[in-house]
Design an enzyme around this catalytic site. Sequence first.
Site, mmCIF file in Angstrom:
data_model
loop_
_atom_site.group_PDB
_atom_site.id
_atom_site.type_symbol
_atom_site.label_atom_id
_atom_site.label_comp_id
_atom_site.label_asym_id
_atom_site.label_seq_id
_atom_site.Cartn_x
_atom_site.Cartn_y
_atom_site.Cartn_z
ATOM 1 N N ASN A 114 0.853 -1.197 0.000
ATOM 2 C CA ASN A 114 0.000 0.000 0.000
ATOM 3 C C ASN A 114 0.883 1.239 0.000
ATOM 4 O O ASN A 114 2.108 1.147 -0.075
ATOM 5 C CB ASN A 114 -0.944 -0.021 1.210
ATOM 6 C CG ASN A 114 -0.174 -0.079 2.510
ATOM 7 O OD1 ASN A 114 0.557 0.837 2.849
ATOM 8 N ND2 ASN A 114 -0.318 -1.185 3.236
ATOM 9 N N LYS A 153 -12.114 -3.310 19.049
ATOM 10 C CA LYS A 153 -10.773 -3.832 19.356
ATOM 11 C C LYS A 153 -10.358 -3.525 20.799
ATOM 12 O O LYS A 153 -9.238 -3.779 21.198
ATOM 13 C CB LYS A 153 -9.746 -3.246 18.378
ATOM 14 C CG LYS A 153 -10.021 -3.586 16.909
ATOM 15 C CD LYS A 153 -8.832 -3.254 16.019
ATOM 16 C CE LYS A 153 -9.158 -3.477 14.547
ATOM 17 N NZ LYS A 153 -8.006 -3.326 13.659
HETATM 18 O O1 PMT Z 1 3.010 6.100 6.531
HETATM 19 P P1 PMT Z 1 2.472 7.423 6.042
HETATM 20 O O2 PMT Z 1 2.650 7.625 4.556
HETATM 21 O O3 PMT Z 1 2.972 8.586 6.851
HETATM 22 O O4 PMT Z 1 0.874 7.381 6.240
HETATM 23 C C1 PMT Z 1 0.345 7.352 7.525
HETATM 24 C C2 PMT Z 1 -0.840 6.378 7.640
HETATM 25 C C3 PMT Z 1 -1.992 6.893 6.812
HETATM 26 C C4 PMT Z 1 -0.435 4.980 7.150
HETATM 27 C C5 PMT Z 1 -1.197 6.291 9.165
HETATM 28 O O5 PMT Z 1 -1.539 7.568 9.618
HETATM 29 C C6 PMT Z 1 -2.354 5.323 9.400
HETATM 30 O O6 PMT Z 1 -3.519 5.636 9.283
HETATM 31 N N1 PMT Z 1 -2.009 4.043 9.745
HETATM 32 C C7 PMT Z 1 -2.953 2.945 9.875
HETATM 33 C C8 PMT Z 1 -3.301 2.424 8.511
HETATM 34 C C9 PMT Z 1 -4.266 1.273 8.569
HETATM 35 O O7 PMT Z 1 -3.899 0.179 8.259
HETATM 36 O O8 PMT Z 1 -5.455 1.576 9.038
HETATM 37 P P2 PMT Z 1 -6.676 0.495 9.173
HETATM 38 O O9 PMT Z 1 -7.886 1.334 9.464
HETATM 39 O O10 PMT Z 1 -6.713 -0.410 7.994
HETATM 40 O O11 PMT Z 1 -6.256 -0.371 10.424
HETATM 41 C C10 PMT Z 1 -6.669 -0.056 11.753
HETATM 42 C C11 PMT Z 1 -5.587 -0.354 12.743
HETATM 43 O O12 PMT Z 1 -5.341 -1.757 12.806
HETATM 44 C C12 PMT Z 1 -4.241 0.312 12.474
HETATM 45 O O13 PMT Z 1 -3.709 0.755 13.708
HETATM 46 C C13 PMT Z 1 -3.391 -0.821 11.906
HETATM 47 O O14 PMT Z 1 -1.991 -0.650 12.215
HETATM 48 C C14 PMT Z 1 -3.957 -2.026 12.646
HETATM 49 N N2 PMT Z 1 -3.846 -3.317 11.945
HETATM 50 C C15 PMT Z 1 -4.516 -3.532 10.783
HETATM 51 C C16 PMT Z 1 -4.436 -4.769 10.184
HETATM 52 C C17 PMT Z 1 -3.657 -5.788 10.769
HETATM 53 N N3 PMT Z 1 -3.538 -6.979 10.234
HETATM 54 N N4 PMT Z 1 -3.013 -5.531 11.920
HETATM 55 C C18 PMT Z 1 -3.081 -4.326 12.523
HETATM 56 O O15 PMT Z 1 -2.483 -4.110 13.577
#
Ligand code: PMT
Length: 407
Positions: A212, A343
Amino acid sequence: METKELQNRRLLLGVTGGIAAYKCAELVRLFRQRGAEVQIVMTEAAKRFITPLTLQALAGRPVRCDLWDIQAEEAMGHIELARWAELVLVAPASADFLARLRIGRADDLLTTLCLATEARLAVAPAMNRVMWQHPATRDNVDVLRQRGVEIWGPAEGEQACGEIGPGRMLAPDELVRRVGEFWLPRRMKGVKILITAGPTREVIDPVRYLTNRSSGKMGYALAQAARDAGAQVTLVSGPVSLVPPAGIECVTVQSAREMFAAVMERIAGQDIFVGAAAVADYTPLRIEKKKIKKNSRTVTLELARTVDILATVAALDTPPFTVGFAAETDGLKGYAQSKLERKKLDMIAANHVGPGLGFEVDDNALWVFWPGGERRLSRAPKQILARKLMTLIMDRYAEKNSIENSG
Ligand code: PMT
């Protein structure tokens, strides 16, 4: 006992010409009371509103006004000052000063210092409300903000000219509070924090993978903010092209599976966990040993869910204070709040993602939620947002600990 939260911090206070300059006397007194070393630099116009002698007496060191001071410049005084400062605060910042800062003038000591310093720069604008709302000033402020200059204020209210509206310099105690927040007192000393950052790569075959747009900038900025606040930082990072901040432990991984393993190996004993990584939600069920050939018009990839690292950490028997991120293209508040509850997180920072938003870019904006509260952190460079988020995390973390310890 007096709190000395700015002990030995080196603050360069620039004073420009405006009636609010008289408030600098109180401002300097408050900074000194909190232990900061204050070096004052005044513009010619500022001297018409308050005398260097007054400020010098309060700051306890000579006020500098002149770029052409032969004695000081013998030792390249302006460069020395630019290097000395840890933070440059210009208060009040007049409309003229903002315009000169925007175009990079270096025709007096203060503008020269602002160009020559690598320290952080904050300005507290103060001017008549029409001047503040003029498109030229708006434009100057927008450009400065994009460059990472902190714009503090102005406040609204009655102005020296008798008009009412935005243009008053923020009150000295509010400026002192912002400086404290900006600098993040070393209140994380002794705190262990594990942060994930960047994307993951899910291998399809020997030459291809799914990933991504995460650059790691947000997570790396958080690691730096926590380190600056005195925390012991472990950063588990997906593949990015950033250099990890000095003084932290950085573990690099490729896939969601590797990230999960790296986090779980190190989570025991951590006080805080922040999941800023964009972890793949799905990974190819099979990794092809040989490059997939383009023999057919379509190809189907079968994907399997990855383990949710964040949810696993939050579900531990004795979980650390757990902070998630939510990256959404729509319905930011609803999705973030449901992730917070589902969560069982202590906090979640939601950001919009899409073209030019969240991923890759230098700026971000966050909407932070925790059980019973929320705070919006407006668009700013990720380094600045990271400091603000770390302050919020520490506030909630301290509150949670004090409730648990008293219960
Ligand atoms: O890296 P940059 O270019 O600076 O961009 C920053 C960012 C947009 C990546 C960052 O600010 C951000 O939003 N990170 C989380 C991205 C994400 O995966 O969001 P999500 O809504 O899909 O996931 C929710 C949470 O679960 C996140 O904390 C993620 O780390 C966590 N997760 C998701 C899937 C997984 N298998 N394990 C996890 O721990």
